[in-house]
Design an enzyme around this catalytic site. Structure first.
Site, PDB file in Angstrom:
ATOM      1  N   ARG A 169      26.828 -70.311 -37.371  1.00  0.00           N
ATOM      2  CA  ARG A 169      26.409 -68.922 -37.181  1.00  0.00           C
ATOM      3  C   ARG A 169      25.716 -68.623 -35.862  1.00  0.00           C
ATOM      4  NH1 ARG A 169      26.361 -70.186 -42.360  1.00  0.00           N
ATOM      5  NH2 ARG A 169      27.507 -68.812 -43.776  1.00  0.00           N
ATOM      6  N   ILE A 217      27.967 -82.192 -43.218  1.00  0.00           N
ATOM      7  CA  ILE A 217      29.101 -83.006 -43.627  1.00  0.00           C
ATOM      8  C   ILE A 217      29.383 -84.077 -42.584  1.00  0.00           C
ATOM      9  CG2 ILE A 217      30.143 -81.170 -45.019  1.00  0.00           C
ATOM     10  CD1 ILE A 217      31.824 -80.359 -42.629  1.00  0.00           C
ATOM     11  N   ASP A 218      28.423 -84.267 -41.657  1.00  0.00           N
ATOM     12  CA  ASP A 218      28.676 -85.139 -40.504  1.00  0.00           C
ATOM     13  C   ASP A 218      28.224 -86.579 -40.687  1.00  0.00           C
ATOM     14  OD1 ASP A 218      25.862 -84.972 -40.173  1.00  0.00           O
ATOM     15  OD2 ASP A 218      26.051 -83.282 -38.776  1.00  0.00           O
ATOM     16  N   THR A 241      23.019 -79.707 -34.046  1.00  0.00           N
ATOM     17  CA  THR A 241      23.485 -79.087 -32.785  1.00  0.00           C
ATOM     18  C   THR A 241      23.012 -79.908 -31.585  1.00  0.00           C
ATOM     19  OG1 THR A 241      21.584 -77.575 -32.739  1.00  0.00           O
ATOM     20  CG2 THR A 241      23.628 -76.722 -33.679  1.00  0.00           C
ATOM     21  N   SER A 293      20.463 -71.409 -41.859  1.00  0.00           N
ATOM     22  CA  SER A 293      20.254 -69.964 -41.942  1.00  0.00           C
ATOM     23  C   SER A 293      19.894 -69.551 -43.373  1.00  0.00           C
ATOM     24  CB  SER A 293      21.518 -69.241 -41.466  1.00  0.00           C
ATOM     25  OG  SER A 293      22.652 -69.766 -42.117  1.00  0.00           O
ATOM     26  N   ALA A 303      23.224 -77.182 -40.541  1.00  0.00           N
ATOM     27  CA  ALA A 303      23.945 -77.498 -39.307  1.00  0.00           C
ATOM     28  C   ALA A 303      23.044 -77.540 -38.071  1.00  0.00           C
ATOM     29  CB  ALA A 303      25.066 -76.480 -39.105  1.00  0.00           C
ATOM     30  N   HIS A 308      27.647 -80.527 -49.613  1.00  0.00           N
ATOM     31  CA  HIS A 308      28.959 -80.017 -49.204  1.00  0.00           C
ATOM     32  C   HIS A 308      29.930 -81.125 -48.813  1.00  0.00           C
ATOM     33  CE1 HIS A 308      26.819 -75.946 -48.274  1.00  0.00           C
ATOM     34  NE2 HIS A 308      27.051 -76.104 -49.552  1.00  0.00           N
TER      35      HIS A 308
HETATM   36  P1  NAD Z   1      24.372 -72.201 -40.140  1.00  0.00           P
HETATM   37  O1  NAD Z   1      25.308 -72.362 -39.008  1.00  0.00           O
HETATM   38  O2  NAD Z   1      24.528 -71.103 -41.069  1.00  0.00           O
HETATM   39  O3  NAD Z   1      22.873 -72.113 -39.597  1.00  0.00           O
HETATM   40  C1  NAD Z   1      22.366 -73.003 -38.685  1.00  0.00           C
HETATM   41  C2  NAD Z   1      20.986 -72.508 -38.286  1.00  0.00           C
HETATM   42  O4  NAD Z   1      20.393 -73.503 -37.470  1.00  0.00           O
HETATM   43  C3  NAD Z   1      20.999 -71.209 -37.494  1.00  0.00           C
HETATM   44  O5  NAD Z   1      20.135 -70.288 -38.119  1.00  0.00           O
HETATM   45  C4  NAD Z   1      20.490 -71.609 -36.105  1.00  0.00           C
HETATM   46  O6  NAD Z   1      19.598 -70.653 -35.573  1.00  0.00           O
HETATM   47  C5  NAD Z   1      19.744 -72.881 -36.384  1.00  0.00           C
HETATM   48  N1  NAD Z   1      19.745 -73.856 -35.295  1.00  0.00           N
HETATM   49  C6  NAD Z   1      20.795 -74.292 -34.564  1.00  0.00           C
HETATM   50  N2  NAD Z   1      20.419 -75.275 -33.727  1.00  0.00           N
HETATM   51  C7  NAD Z   1      19.093 -75.467 -33.938  1.00  0.00           C
HETATM   52  C8  NAD Z   1      18.133 -76.348 -33.393  1.00  0.00           C
HETATM   53  N3  NAD Z   1      18.449 -77.254 -32.452  1.00  0.00           N
HETATM   54  N4  NAD Z   1      16.854 -76.262 -33.840  1.00  0.00           N
HETATM   55  C9  NAD Z   1      16.516 -75.344 -34.788  1.00  0.00           C
HETATM   56  N5  NAD Z   1      17.386 -74.503 -35.352  1.00  0.00           N
HETATM   57  C10 NAD Z   1      18.664 -74.564 -34.938  1.00  0.00           C
HETATM   58  O7  NAD Z   1      24.381 -73.603 -40.889  1.00  0.00           O
HETATM   59  P2  NAD Z   1      24.073 -73.954 -42.404  1.00  0.00           P
HETATM   60  O8  NAD Z   1      22.968 -73.117 -42.929  1.00  0.00           O
HETATM   61  O9  NAD Z   1      23.982 -75.397 -42.461  1.00  0.00           O
HETATM   62  O10 NAD Z   1      25.350 -73.483 -43.222  1.00  0.00           O
HETATM   63  C11 NAD Z   1      26.648 -73.537 -42.764  1.00  0.00           C
HETATM   64  C12 NAD Z   1      27.580 -74.441 -43.527  1.00  0.00           C
HETATM   65  O11 NAD Z   1      28.383 -75.049 -42.556  1.00  0.00           O
HETATM   66  C13 NAD Z   1      26.934 -75.575 -44.267  1.00  0.00           C
HETATM   67  O12 NAD Z   1      27.265 -75.405 -45.581  1.00  0.00           O
HETATM   68  C14 NAD Z   1      27.577 -76.872 -43.736  1.00  0.00           C
HETATM   69  O13 NAD Z   1      28.309 -77.475 -44.782  1.00  0.00           O
HETATM   70  C15 NAD Z   1      28.572 -76.450 -42.719  1.00  0.00           C
HETATM   71  N6  NAD Z   1      28.464 -77.038 -41.364  1.00  0.00           N
HETATM   72  C16 NAD Z   1      28.088 -78.350 -41.199  1.00  0.00           C
HETATM   73  C17 NAD Z   1      27.994 -78.884 -39.915  1.00  0.00           C
HETATM   74  C18 NAD Z   1      27.570 -80.317 -39.770  1.00  0.00           C
HETATM   75  O14 NAD Z   1      27.774 -81.100 -40.690  1.00  0.00           O
HETATM   76  N7  NAD Z   1      26.944 -80.710 -38.662  1.00  0.00           N
HETATM   77  C19 NAD Z   1      28.261 -78.102 -38.784  1.00  0.00           C
HETATM   78  C20 NAD Z   1      28.657 -76.764 -38.989  1.00  0.00           C
HETATM   79  C21 NAD Z   1      28.741 -76.245 -40.296  1.00  0.00           C
END
Ligand code: NAD
Ligand code: ZN
Length: 255
Positions: A42, A109-110, A34, A202, A30, A127
């Protein structure tokens, strides 16, 4: 620390890892999205500080849970439709075009890796994909626009027109089986890689987080780029704590 070529030591190390490898895999979470305005789970302010996830058994077992699920899906927080790929996605796409990166394994999932121009068959979605929905019984695809219209009108829950089954966003919830084809492809790509770069995850969600460890055990170089420490930092050859877009963009030469 910056040096004569203007690059930070970490950025230069990342660049030379890509230069020196013959077959890299990029693994994303994710955090890569961002910078496109999609909150992660998280981080402070992430989705989980607002909502407890609805797991698969709840979704299937309770109409109330399904109502709550679709309310969230169509709230602004859950809406990914207007997001666009950012510098990090574009840098990954550049590496794929160069032939350095053979595939992108994503927990996201985006759909933003595909939107950045990477061919569908090089993006392995562990996912699923939130940009459409599917029937849990027969697998028929359902478009979100029609579901949204009926739901926003009077909270009508979507039902499959083919078989009458329950329709859900085409994503994998906690407690739901992983997609076997994607898992098999991710494993074989991981085992064929000599460089594995995990970014914006994470690395706590399994089985997805098993791939970086598998790559390392199989002899690949492991690099982690993430804002905060991850569970696998100790195992990595290089850990870069920072923002993906600026770091990867600089390493790859994409603005
Ligand atoms: P997570 O939220 O657990 O971890 C995201 C990590 O990215 C964090 O440790 C954070 O410190 C880091 N981070 C955030 N912005 C950053 C940036 N600009 N540069 C560097 N690091 C950055 O996400 P995950 O590990 O992907 O797991 C969560 C689950 O949630 C996944 O299985 C996914 O399916 C789902 N999810 C997907 C989306 C999406 O598709 N965009 C969004 C939210 C959650
Ligand atoms: Zn069906």
């Amino acid at each position: 620390m910056s040096t004569a070529d203007g690059l930070d030591d970490d950025v230069r190390a990342l660049r030379s890892a890509f230069d020196g490898c013959s077959r890299a895999v990029v693994f994303t979470g994710a955090g890569i999205s961002t910078e496109s305005g999609i909150p992660d789970f998280r981080s402070p302010g992430g989705i989980w500080t607002k909502f407890r996830p609805i797991d698969y058994a709840e979704f299937v077992g309770s109409a109330d849970a399904r109502l709550e699920y679709w309310r969230r899906r169509f709230s602004t927080v859950g809406d990914m439709v207007s997001a666009e790929p950012n510098r990090g996605h574009m840098a990954v796409a550049h590496l794929v075009r160069q032939g350095k990166v053979t595939s992108v394994i994503t927990q996201n999932i985006d759909g933003l890796h595909q939107a950045s121009g990477i061919e569908e068959d090089r993006v392995i979605e562990l996912h699923g994909n939130a940009t459409y929905a599917a029937c849990l019984d027969c697998g028929a695809r359902h478009e979100l626009a029609a579901i949204r219209e009926a739901f926003m009108d009077d909270e009508t829950l979507p039902v499959c027109g083919v078989c009458g089954g329950i329709v859900k966003s085409a994503t994998i919830s906690f407690g739901q089986a992983m997609p076997q084809d994607a898992m098999a492809r991710a494993e074989s790509e991981t085992l064929a890689a000599d460089l594995f770069v995990a970014m914006g995850s994470s690395l706590v969600v399994f089985p997805a987080a098993g791939f970086p460890a598998l790559a390392k055990q199989n002899g690949a170089q492991l690099i982690i780029v993430n804002r905060e420490p991850t569970d696998l930092d100790d195992m990595a050859d290089l850990v870069i704590h920072g923002e993906i877009g600026p770091i990867l963009g600089a390493a790859v030469g994409v603005n």
